[in-house]
Design a protein around this motif. Structure first.
Motif, mmCIF file in Angstrom:
data_model
loop_
_atom_site.group_PDB
_atom_site.id
_atom_site.type_symbol
_atom_site.label_atom_id
_atom_site.label_comp_id
_atom_site.label_asym_id
_atom_site.label_seq_id
_atom_site.Cartn_x
_atom_site.Cartn_y
_atom_site.Cartn_z
ATOM 1 N N TRP A 194 0.860 -1.192 0.000
ATOM 2 C CA TRP A 194 0.000 0.000 0.000
ATOM 3 C C TRP A 194 0.892 1.237 0.000
ATOM 4 O O TRP A 194 1.564 1.532 0.982
ATOM 5 N N ARG A 195 0.897 1.922 -1.128
ATOM 6 C CA ARG A 195 1.732 3.128 -1.262
ATOM 7 C C ARG A 195 0.839 4.316 -1.617
ATOM 8 O O ARG A 195 0.038 4.248 -2.560
ATOM 9 N N LEU A 196 1.003 5.362 -0.845
ATOM 10 C CA LEU A 196 0.139 6.533 -1.011
ATOM 11 C C LEU A 196 0.964 7.801 -0.816
ATOM 12 O O LEU A 196 1.802 7.876 0.089
ATOM 13 N N GLU A 197 0.716 8.778 -1.686
ATOM 14 C CA GLU A 197 1.314 10.108 -1.525
ATOM 15 C C GLU A 197 0.187 11.123 -1.404
ATOM 16 O O GLU A 197 -0.773 11.075 -2.184
ATOM 17 N N VAL A 198 0.315 11.998 -0.438
ATOM 18 C CA VAL A 198 -0.735 13.007 -0.230
ATOM 19 C C VAL A 198 -0.089 14.384 -0.120
ATOM 20 O O VAL A 198 0.858 14.574 0.652
ATOM 21 N N ASP A 199 -0.571 15.315 -0.929
ATOM 22 C CA ASP A 199 -0.148 16.717 -0.822
ATOM 23 C C ASP A 199 -1.340 17.536 -0.362
ATOM 24 O O ASP A 199 -2.399 17.506 -0.997
ATOM 25 N N THR A 200 -1.162 18.251 0.719
ATOM 26 C CA THR A 200 -2.244 19.087 1.252
ATOM 27 C C THR A 200 -1.760 20.526 1.351
ATOM 28 O O THR A 200 -0.672 20.784 1.879
ATOM 29 N N SER A 236 -1.940 13.823 11.505
ATOM 30 C CA SER A 236 -1.622 13.539 10.100
ATOM 31 C C SER A 236 -2.627 12.490 9.647
ATOM 32 O O SER A 236 -2.402 11.279 9.777
ATOM 33 N N VAL A 237 -3.737 12.969 9.143
ATOM 34 C CA VAL A 237 -4.914 12.108 9.010
ATOM 35 C C VAL A 237 -4.704 10.940 8.051
ATOM 36 O O VAL A 237 -5.161 9.821 8.331
ATOM 37 N N TRP A 238 -4.010 11.152 6.959
ATOM 38 C CA TRP A 238 -3.870 10.044 6.007
ATOM 39 C C TRP A 238 -2.899 8.992 6.509
ATOM 40 O O TRP A 238 -3.092 7.794 6.285
ATOM 41 N N ILE A 239 -1.868 9.437 7.207
ATOM 42 C CA ILE A 239 -0.942 8.463 7.782
ATOM 43 C C ILE A 239 -1.669 7.645 8.849
ATOM 44 O O ILE A 239 -1.559 6.418 8.899
ATOM 45 N N ARG A 240 -2.438 8.332 9.666
ATOM 46 C CA ARG A 240 -3.182 7.596 10.697
ATOM 47 C C ARG A 240 -4.198 6.642 10.064
ATOM 48 O O ARG A 240 -4.374 5.517 10.521
ATOM 49 N N SER A 241 -4.852 7.123 9.031
ATOM 50 C CA SER A 241 -5.868 6.291 8.391
ATOM 51 C C SER A 241 -5.243 5.022 7.807
ATOM 52 O O SER A 241 -5.782 3.917 7.958
ATOM 53 N N GLU A 242 -4.101 5.182 7.154
ATOM 54 C CA GLU A 242 -3.462 4.008 6.556
ATOM 55 C C GLU A 242 -2.942 3.057 7.624
ATOM 56 O O GLU A 242 -3.034 1.834 7.489
ATOM 57 N N LEU A 243 -2.388 3.619 8.690
ATOM 58 C CA LEU A 243 -1.913 2.761 9.787
ATOM 59 C C LEU A 243 -3.078 1.971 10.391
ATOM 60 O O LEU A 243 -2.966 0.772 10.652
ATOM 61 N N GLU A 288 5.932 24.117 6.075
ATOM 62 C CA GLU A 288 5.758 22.920 5.259
ATOM 63 C C GLU A 288 6.265 21.709 6.034
ATOM 64 O O GLU A 288 7.401 21.700 6.500
ATOM 65 N N PHE A 289 5.415 20.722 6.162
ATOM 66 C CA PHE A 289 5.798 19.450 6.768
ATOM 67 C C PHE A 289 5.954 18.417 5.652
ATOM 68 O O PHE A 289 5.152 18.393 4.709
ATOM 69 N N THR A 290 6.948 17.572 5.779
ATOM 70 C CA THR A 290 7.052 16.409 4.894
ATOM 71 C C THR A 290 7.227 15.174 5.771
ATOM 72 O O THR A 290 8.190 15.069 6.529
ATOM 73 N N SER A 291 6.283 14.275 5.666
ATOM 74 C CA SER A 291 6.291 13.078 6.515
ATOM 75 C C SER A 291 6.394 11.837 5.641
ATOM 76 O O SER A 291 5.672 11.727 4.640
ATOM 77 N N THR A 349 3.704 8.961 2.006
ATOM 78 C CA THR A 349 4.394 10.249 2.018
ATOM 79 C C THR A 349 3.323 11.328 2.070
ATOM 80 O O THR A 349 2.424 11.356 1.225
ATOM 81 N N ALA A 350 3.418 12.165 3.071
ATOM 82 C CA ALA A 350 2.417 13.241 3.222
ATOM 83 C C ALA A 350 3.139 14.572 3.305
ATOM 84 O O ALA A 350 4.004 14.765 4.153
#
Lengths: 373, 642
Positions: free
Chosen positions: B433-439, B533-540, B601-604, B560-561
């Motif tokens: 499961w690989r996801l990149e999110v830019d907000t 970090s909603v998408w990271i939490r959601s994927e976890l 800017e945060f990069t996680s 990557t968010a």
């Protein structure tokens, strides 16, 4: 031999004060105005009083003394007139001292010569040289952290030099003719504003005393060793040899689990906030407090987090840097949190500019390097 | 759980796994293949009463006896089953009383010799024809098989009642394409007080059976084996457990080794390749604009995966044998084996070495297949050698790009149909499961926020999401995207969505959204808040392993968010954090922060690679997941400029 010998100065120099006073009085009579009172000067006093006050106040009395003498001289219409600049003079560097000290003393020499007192050029020259050298020591101490005894020696040297200046000034004062100035207070008395320097001096001496006592009651920590919490909650690798362990409960915060001491009067504490605060709350407190604390000007706070050895705790370390009362300043707080346990390792310090980066790096390395056992 | 992935994964499981599992069942000729003999002998009743008297009563379901005997002949296998069950409560009756038998309507013949319910007072109710329901096994959409199901509706059950059944299933090996093998799982969801498994076989047959099993002790004869176990506990029941991997099974098979299975399956497969007049022209047409082997592979896969729709005609003669590739090319429909045959034929025509691979979608441990057999497999895919490396694709997956294997079969137990091949596991991505999110968030002058978000699903994750979104109409897609957004990000505002990459097999699916939040903060007040970090939490959360008593396969997660917050001139930045450098033996989580006066800017980046987790590791893995979950957050402090 200077061409401005004691005998020759009054003829070609500034008008003699007594003559000036007479001419002013005559002018007043011609115009029918009231004759002006002579200015008030602080009565001359013994050199040892000046030395004692200067030394005991860690030199804090020196700018006040300069300010007062400058106002006195200004009241006679002589340089130096801008007293506030003389108040600030002591914070200048050696170059300022080299220019300012002879300029400060010159009017007194002139005044003395006008009244038949030896200008004491040799003494003045020695005092100027002494203060120049002492100011170099002070300048070094403001940039590099020195051993405590060197601080005290530098303070004593400046106090001695300032005492020399005071002795010359007082010698001149004693030679002045009656009526030129009015003497204020007793000869050995201090002005109200001069008394203000006493609590400042007390703070300095109290800090010095605490540092000495703390040092005397602490155990050096060996570089490469590890301090282990007796209850097994944390371990602190000792990264360099600048730190010592202060005995728990003596001169330490009773709330602290352990206290370390380091250079530049730095104290480091471990606190247990388990059940009271979360990791985030401890960090947020420091960040907000650092930014809003009146005595500091924070350039930046940075928080980093890593995983502790136990793999279930996180170690959050915040480092805030800025300036505090003109000197570089750093706050380091590292929090281990997890399994309901929140421990904080905290320190903040300020130090001379050149020594600060090393002290900061060592402090950050020590505080942020702790971990679970 | 990630709502989108869960829904799509479920749909995928239903749409592929279940359909394909049924390809092993032949067509029924008529319902007379079920007979109710009902000899009404007292023997089984006496045995049932005796077993019940010997076993302490419980409030649940007790399997007092499960007896399975295989009589293996050269032309047929007779499977006789006797089963006695006791129900200790009305709840147990409500949940489990009715018993069903699934069988092949073409090659199997079912004879129910005795079936009855026994009341606690001893009265016996023998089942009659009206207590039986015989029906086609409920095939899924576009799936046609010979499967039948018989349900026995035991009458007059009450607390303490027993049900007994004794039946024989005769499989005609001459009409079966399978190489016969079976397994009996030693544990069921209810305690088994007695389990007997036995077999006897004809003199000319060599039969293999599993030895050294837990719970069972066996006695081996010249051409027979008899095993017996008592008081076999039910396993700990948990969701998300791969039961075929976890439960011990008595396996019996006429295959001597895997080469027997390969030969039987490959012969059936190759028979579909004989009629291939259309394959050459079709391959040339499809690859006419391809530059190189890789592009040709992609073009051929695209045609088979997307251009040939899924229809399974797995009736007699086509249980494991694909339809002729010419037929599939013409009809443009087929199931996994039909599509695999067509793709292999096309690739061969294009000069690429390709071969079919049998897949067991329910198994991911080689230990779950201790002996060679065909019964493990329910699916087929294709592997090929491209640029010196083996590439496997699932031609029934019309949504995953040709560089990635469908997520649901990664790591599954498989048998390449190549000479000398051994059982193996299909390749699995390190990060499935690989996801990149830019907000991008920008405050407006009233303290509201305008949000622009771009999500990029990569590889097999793009395939899974495409499988969910692509079949939807515009309204349904918008509604689902809104629900997913509300679950993960916020239910405030009226987000709008755009999609890129839905109508092709590109390796990336892009979901973009815009939303506006009204006056979240007062512009005259300082900002000091923490945002997850909603998408990271959601994927976890979506891959959080719940199992307590079993290990599991962790699929691998990479997120990557990037998050940009613009103060819009109303605040002056003070602090943003934390910077993360979380290194753990199970994964890593890094976060950097760029701080400017007017924006941050945060990069996680989160990496949790795929791994097999033993049951002993589950607790520490969950602690690790919890730790990363808690640290997935952004903290901001800014002073109002007013």
């Amino acid at each position: 031999m200077s061409e401005h010998s004691d005998d020759s100065v009054p003829q070609d120099g500034a008008p003699a004060l007594d003559e000036a006073a007479k001419s002013v009085a005559a002018a007043d009579a011609d115009t029918g105005t009231e004759t002006k009172e002579p200015p008030k000067w602080q009565a001359p006093r013994s050199w040892w009083i000046d030395f004692l006050v200067l030394f005991l106040t860690f030199g804090a009395y020196f700018p006040f003394w300069l300010y007062a003498r400058a106002r006195e001289m200004g009241a006679l219409g002589r340089e130096p007139r801008r007293a506030i600049l003389w108040f600030l003079m002591p914070i200048g560097g050696p170059l300022v001292y080299a220019i300012a000290v002879p300029r400060f003393m010159e009017p007194y020499a002139d005044l003395g010569r006008e009244h038949g007192v030896d200008g004491r050029d040799n003494v003045r020259g020695f005092i100027v040289f002494w203060m120049f050298v002492a100011s170099i020591g002070a300048a070094v101490s403001s940039r590099i952290e020195l051993p405590m005894w060197m601080y005290v020696a530098i303070v004593a040297a400046i106090a001695a030099g300032a005492t020399g200046m005071s002795a010359v000034v007082n010698g001149t004062k004693r030679a002045l003719p009656e009526g030129l100035v009015r003497w204020r207070r007793k000869k050995s008395g201090l002005g109200v504003f001069e008394w203000l320097t006493v609590p400042i001096g007390l703070v300095f001496w109290l800090g010095l005393g605490l540092a000495i006592l703390t040092g005397a009651n602490s155990t050096p920590l060996v570089a490469g060793s590890t301090y282990e919490d007796p209850e097994g909650r944390f371990a602190i690798p000792i990264t360099d040899g600048n730190w010592s362990l202060v005995q728990q409960g003596f001169l330490a915060d009773e709330e602290a689990e352990v206290e370390f001491a380091g250079p530049a009067l730095t104290s480091l504490y471990v606190f247990d906030y388990s059940g009271e605060l979360s990791v985030d709350e401890v960090i947020d407190y420091h960040v907000q407090n650092a930014h809003d604390y009146a005595l500091t000007s924070v350039r930046e706070c940075e928080e980093t987090r890593r995983i502790a050895k136990d793999e279930v705790s996180v170690i959050a370390t915040v480092v805030c840097e800025g300036r505090s009362m003109g000197d570089p300043w750093v706050l380091v707080a590292s929090v281990i949190g997890g399994e309901g346990q929140v421990l904080e390792f905290y320190a903040e310090t300020t130090a001379a500019k050149i020594s600060f980066p090393t002290l900061r790096d060592n402090l950050v390395a020590l505080v942020s390097g702790w971990d679970r056992p | 759980m990630n709502a989108g992935r869960t829904m799509f994964a479920n749909a995928w499981a239903v749409g592929v796994l279940l359909l394909l599992a049924l390809t092993s069942v032949p067509r029924a000729q008529d319902v007379e293949r079920v007979q109710l003999a009902q000899t009404e002998s007292d023997g089984i009743i006496r045995e049932a009463r005796k077993l019940s008297a010997e076993t302490a009563p419980s409030s649940g379901v007790d399997q007092l006896l499960v007896r399975v005997h295989y009589q293996i002949g050269e032309d047929s296998v007779e499977t006789r089953v006797r089963r006695v069950v006791r129900f200790g409560s009305q709840e147990a009756i409500q949940a489990e009383a009715d018993h069903s038998i699934v069988f092949d309507g073409f090659s199997d013949r079912l004879e129910i010799r005795q079936a009855a319910s026994v009341s606690p007072d001893g009265s016996v109710r023998w089942l009659t024809e009206k207590d039986l329901e015989v029906d086609d096994y409920p095939d899924d959409y576009q799936v046609y098989t010979d499967s039948k199901i018989v349900s026995l509706l035991y009458p007059a059950l009450q607390e303490g009642s027993l049900t007994v059944i004794d039946y024989v299933l005769v499989t005609d090996l001459r009409s079966s394409e399978h190489l016969w093998s079976e397994d009996v799982f030693l544990q069921s969801e209810y305690p088994r007080h007695r389990l007997e498994v036995s077999a006897a076989w004809a003199p000319d047959l060599a039969v293999q059976w599993t030895r050294d099993l837990p719970f069972l002790s066996c006695e081996e004869g010249m051409r027979s084996v008899a095993c017996r176990g008592e008081d076999i506990p039910a396993p700990v029941i948990e969701a998300g457990v791969d039961w075929y991997d976890e439960l011990p099974a008595f396996v019996i098979t006429v295959a001597q080794d895997w080469s027997d299975v390969v030969k039987r399956a490959r012969d059936a497969f190759d028979s579909a390749l004989t009629q291939r007049e259309q394959i050459g022209p079709l391959a040339r047409s499809l690859t006419s604009e391809s530059d190189g082997e890789e592009e040709a592979f992609a073009a051929l896969f695209d045609h088979v995966a997307r251009g040939v729709r899924y229809v399974s005609r797995s009736t007699a003669g086509n249980l494991i044998t694909p339809h002729a590739v010419d037929d599939t090319a013409t009809s443009r429909y087929g199931d996994c084996k039909d599509k695999s045959a067509l793709l292999v034929a096309l690739l061969q025509e294009a000069g690429t070495r390709a071969w079919p691979v049998l897949v067991s979608t329910e198994r991911s441990k080689l230990t779950s297949a201790p002996l060679a057999g065909m019964h493990y497999f329910d699916h087929m895919i294709v592997c090929a050698r491209l640029r010196g490396e083996v590439r496997c694709v699932d031609p029934t997956d019309a949504y995953t790009d040709p560089e990635h294997l469908t997520a649901s079969v990664q790591g599954a137990m498989a048998l390449p149909l190549l000479p000398g091949a051994q059982l193996q596991l299909l390749p699995a991505s390190t990060y499935r499961w690989r996801l990149e999110v830019d907000t991008e968030l920008r405050f407006d002058e009233k303290g509201g926020q305008h949000e622009r978000q771009v999500r990029r699903y990569l590889g097999e994750y793009a395939g899974l999401m495409r499988a969910g979104y692509a079949p939807m109409d515009v309204k349904e897609r918008q509604r689902h995207a809104e629900e997913s957004y509300a679950d993960v990000v916020s239910s405030m505002g009226e987000p709008t969505f755009t999609f890129e990459g839905l109508g092709d097999l590109s390796p990336t699916l892009v979901v973009s959204s815009e939303n506006h939040f009204e006056e979240l903060v007062a512009t005259g007040e300082d900002i000091f808040y923490t945002e997850p970090s909603v998408w990271i939490r959601s994927e976890l959360a979506s891959v959080y392993p719940e199992q307590e008593s079993y290990g599991t396969s962790f699929p691998g997660l990479q997120v990557t968010a990037r998050y940009r917050l613009d103060y819009g001139g109303s605040w002056r930045h003070r602090f943003a954090g934390p910077v993360l450098d979380l290194q753990h033996r199970f994964g890593s989580f890094k976060q950097s922060v760029e701080q400017h006066d007017d924006h941050i800017e945060f990069t996680s980046t989160l990496y949790v690679p795929a791994r097999e987790l033993a049951v002993q590791e589950m607790e520490s893995f969950r602690e690790f997941m919890n730790l990363f979950y808690k640290q997935a957050k952004l903290r901001v402090y800014a002073k109002s400029r007013q």
